[in-house]
Design an enzyme around this catalytic site. Structure first.
Site, PDB file in Angstrom:
ATOM      1  N   LYS A  62      18.176 -89.001  73.583  1.00 10.03           N
ATOM      2  CA  LYS A  62      16.743 -89.176  73.199  1.00 10.03           C
ATOM      3  C   LYS A  62      16.432 -89.719  72.079  1.00 10.03           C
ATOM      4  O   LYS A  62      17.239 -89.670  70.746  1.00 10.03           O
ATOM      5  CB  LYS A  62      16.278 -87.624  72.983  1.00 10.03           C
ATOM      6  CG  LYS A  62      14.813 -87.814  72.639  1.00 10.03           C
ATOM      7  CD  LYS A  62      14.011 -86.387  73.198  1.00 10.03           C
ATOM      8  CE  LYS A  62      14.242 -85.175  72.264  1.00 10.03           C
ATOM      9  NZ  LYS A  62      13.581 -84.122  72.761  1.00 10.03           N
TER      10      LYS A  62
ATOM     11  N   ASP B 222      19.955 -84.386  73.417  1.00 12.27           N
ATOM     12  CA  ASP B 222      18.382 -84.332  73.748  1.00 12.27           C
ATOM     13  C   ASP B 222      17.868 -83.674  72.548  1.00 12.27           C
ATOM     14  O   ASP B 222      16.809 -82.852  72.189  1.00 12.27           O
ATOM     15  CB  ASP B 222      18.072 -83.331  74.881  1.00 12.27           C
ATOM     16  CG  ASP B 222      16.632 -83.249  75.111  1.00 12.27           C
ATOM     17  OD1 ASP B 222      15.766 -84.381  74.957  1.00 12.27           O
ATOM     18  OD2 ASP B 222      16.072 -82.422  75.923  1.00 12.27           O
TER      19      ASP B 222
ATOM     20  N   GLY C 235      19.041 -74.720  76.322  1.00 11.44           N
ATOM     21  CA  GLY C 235      20.291 -74.733  76.904  1.00 11.44           C
ATOM     22  C   GLY C 235      20.019 -75.208  78.304  1.00 11.44           C
ATOM     23  O   GLY C 235      20.677 -75.370  79.238  1.00 11.44           O
TER      24      GLY C 235
END
Length: 196
Positions: free
Chosen positions: A152, A112, A52
């Protein structure tokens, strides 16, 4: 090596002190400072949001006029100012749920995401890039014109192909490595600006 450890510990300590769930929050902060992926009032989708840290940073960057939603297969504890959907990004209903929550197309998609790492580099790299393609499929359905995205990327044989795929969709695509990333790690961040 000592310097790298010190830097890593610095971000970890900072995250603890400032109440972020992971030091990854600082990667997003740094990326945003350079590329302004998220601005005040933005509607932001965080794919693969556990634990988170990026969602927390997105809430801060979007401010109280913005809206933030995090999606992950893992359970994520509630984050003030964000809506968390526990779901698989490959589920058919996910796109509907996202659009229903936001009520319109959104400004930013941030991602990510990593697979569960096996230690076999070529397998992990291929799986990580495959996750990005799944995220891009969602992005195509929910991102508004001129919107932004961050992915990412495990740098390797398929990352160039993914970059070319993104270049067709965005005005500008750049690759960066934030200071909060570990130097030996192969992770890079693909910054995509101006969704066509």
């Amino acid at each position: 090596m000592k310097l790298l450890d010190a830097r890593r510990d610095h971000y970890r300590r900072l995250a603890r002190e400032q109440g972020y769930r992971s030091r990854a929050a600082y990667k997003l902060k740094e990326i945003n400072k350079s590329y302004r992926i998220i601005g005040p009032g933005f509607y932001v989708l965080d794919l693969g949001c556990a634990p988170g840290g990026w969602t927390q940073m997105a809430v801060k960057l979007a401010g109280n006029r913005g809206r933030v939603m995090g999606v992950d297969t893992s359970f994520v504890e509630d984050i003030m100012g964000a809506y968390i959907l526990q779901a698989d990004i490959d589920d058919d209903f996910v796109i509907d749920d996202i659009l229903e929550y936001f009520g319109r197309k959104i400004n930013s998609v941030i991602c990510d995401m990593s697979p569960s790492v096996t230690g076999n580099w070529s397998v992990d790299h291929a799986r990580q890039i495959a996750l990005n393609y799944s995220c891009a499929r969602i992005m195509d359905a929910v991102l508004s014109s001129k919107g932004n995205a961050v992915f990412k990327v495990f740098d390797g044989e398929y990352s160039q192909e993914f970059r070319q795929y993104m270049t067709k969709k965005f005005v500008r695509v750049k690759t960066t490595k934030p200071k909060a990333s570990r130097k030996p790690s192969s992770e890079l961040y693909m910054i995509c600006v101006g969704f066509k």
